[in-house]
Design an enzyme around this catalytic site. Structure first.
Site, short mmCIF file in Angstrom:
data_model
loop_
_atom_site.label_atom_id
_atom_site.label_comp_id
_atom_site.label_asym_id
_atom_site.label_seq_id
_atom_site.Cartn_x
_atom_site.Cartn_y
_atom_site.Cartn_z
N ASP A 8 -17.93 26.65 -2.26
CA ASP A 8 -18.05 25.20 -2.30
C ASP A 8 -16.67 24.56 -2.17
O ASP A 8 -15.68 25.12 -2.65
CB ASP A 8 -18.68 24.82 -3.66
CG ASP A 8 -19.26 23.42 -3.70
OD1 ASP A 8 -18.78 22.53 -2.96
OD2 ASP A 8 -20.18 23.19 -4.50
N HIS A 54 -16.07 21.91 -3.74
CA HIS A 54 -15.91 21.27 -5.04
C HIS A 54 -16.15 22.28 -6.17
O HIS A 54 -16.78 23.32 -5.96
CB HIS A 54 -16.90 20.11 -5.18
CG HIS A 54 -16.83 19.13 -4.05
ND1 HIS A 54 -17.59 19.28 -2.90
CD2 HIS A 54 -16.09 18.02 -3.87
CE1 HIS A 54 -17.32 18.28 -2.06
NE2 HIS A 54 -16.41 17.50 -2.63
N ASP A 95 -21.01 21.98 2.33
CA ASP A 95 -19.74 21.26 2.45
C ASP A 95 -18.54 22.17 2.20
O ASP A 95 -17.39 21.74 2.34
CB ASP A 95 -19.70 20.00 1.58
CG ASP A 95 -19.55 20.26 0.08
OD1 ASP A 95 -19.04 21.31 -0.32
OD2 ASP A 95 -19.94 19.37 -0.71
#
Length: 299
Positions: free
Chosen positions: A122, A124, A228
């Site tokens: 990820d 994040h 993402d």
């Protein structure tokens, strides 16, 4: 024959941008079932988890948690469905939907695997709580919730114990962390491979180290892959893109190495938003990566 339970979660309440609820549909449309069946798997598509809709958009309570009740209910349903798949000896493959659904996936998986390892691929950290989150979006909190941190209605899904231990978690591809997340990573000693490490060491070494780390003493390993994580050039259809991520090819290598290891026991692919996508490019990337994770090779 190897058996997969495919579970869709059309959740878009863990974040602000509409459209990610269509993620499971477009991943199916891109041929995920056919891809897996061609690899010799028996795939049971169990359809989609029911998502309750709030009375109005972006309801935010006093705990800085948007649409909390609806997110809790959906993850409770998902937890039960994942636990059932694991108890039947099937591989739970969950399609999102926003990343808040990882709360339910990990809650369900951990009911059967008490020392679960987690690879969090990820951009994040998803390690915020209501206290540290700038937005109140629960899709930025699933990993902290799974560590037992945050609102009790979230941490209590699938039982009150923490679902994973910090020493069994590794983050790969991180390049956007809030201050509270940085503090928590340091406090808990969570292993993180940022883009700095990927650029410096190469994806092959990063994955080898990560796999050795997360497989040490665990009774299964869950892969949570947010699209993402990839560079937006390769995956434009996501709600929170961050430039400078791993390439499509590097991510394929990561999935191929995980396939060769045979260590992954459950997985989810999340945050595909067709409204923001270009010709279903991101959903097709997700399906191709799923193929690699399940052993697809050129020769």
């Amino acid at each position: 024959m190897k058996k997969i339970a495919l579970i869709g979660v059309p959740m878009d309440l863990g974040q602000m941008r509409r459209g990610v609820d269509m993620g499971p549909s477009v991943i199916r449309y891109a041929g995920v079932v056919e891809r897996l069946e061609a690899l010799g798997y028996e795939v049971e598509d169990r359809g989609d988890i029911t998502i309750d809709r709030p009375g109005r958009v972006d309801v935010k309570n006093g705990d800085n948690l948007k649409d909390l009740q609806e997110v809790v209910k959906a993850n409770e349903r998902l937890s039960d469905e994942v636990a059932r798949a694991v108890s039947e000896g099937k591989f739970p493959l969950v399609l999102g939907g926003d990343h808040s659904i990882a709360i339910g996936t990990l809650a369900g998986t951990s009911q059967k695997r008490k020392n679960l390892g987690v690879i969090w691929y990820d951009a994040h950290g998803d390690l915020n709580t209501g206290e540290t989150s700038p937005s109140g979006n629960i899709h930025g909190m699933p990993l902290s919730v799974s560590l037992g941190l945050g609102h009790e209605s979230l941490t209590g899904i699938g039982g009150t114990d923490a679902k994973v231990k910090p020493e069994n978690v590794v983050l790969i591809g991180a390049r956007s962390l809030d201050q509270g997340e940085r503090d928590l990573i340091k406090e808990k000693g969570i292993r993180v491979y940022t883009m700095h490490e990927i650029d410096r060491l190469g994806m092959s070494r990063v994955m080898q180290e990560a796999m050795e780390y997360v497989n040490d003493g665990t009774d299964g390993v869950h892969l949570s892959l947010d699209l993402d994580a990839l560079d937006p050039h390769d995956a434009p259809g996501v709600g929170t893109p961050v430039v400078g991520g791993p390439t499509y090819r590097e991510t394929h290598l990561a999935m191929e190495m995980l396939a060769e290891s045979g260590m992954i026991t459950s997985a989810e692919f999340v945050e595909v938003n067709p409204i923001l996508d270009v010709k279903n490019q991101t959903a097709e990337a997700a399906v191709a990566l799923i193929g690699s994770l399940f052993g697809e090779k050129l020769l």
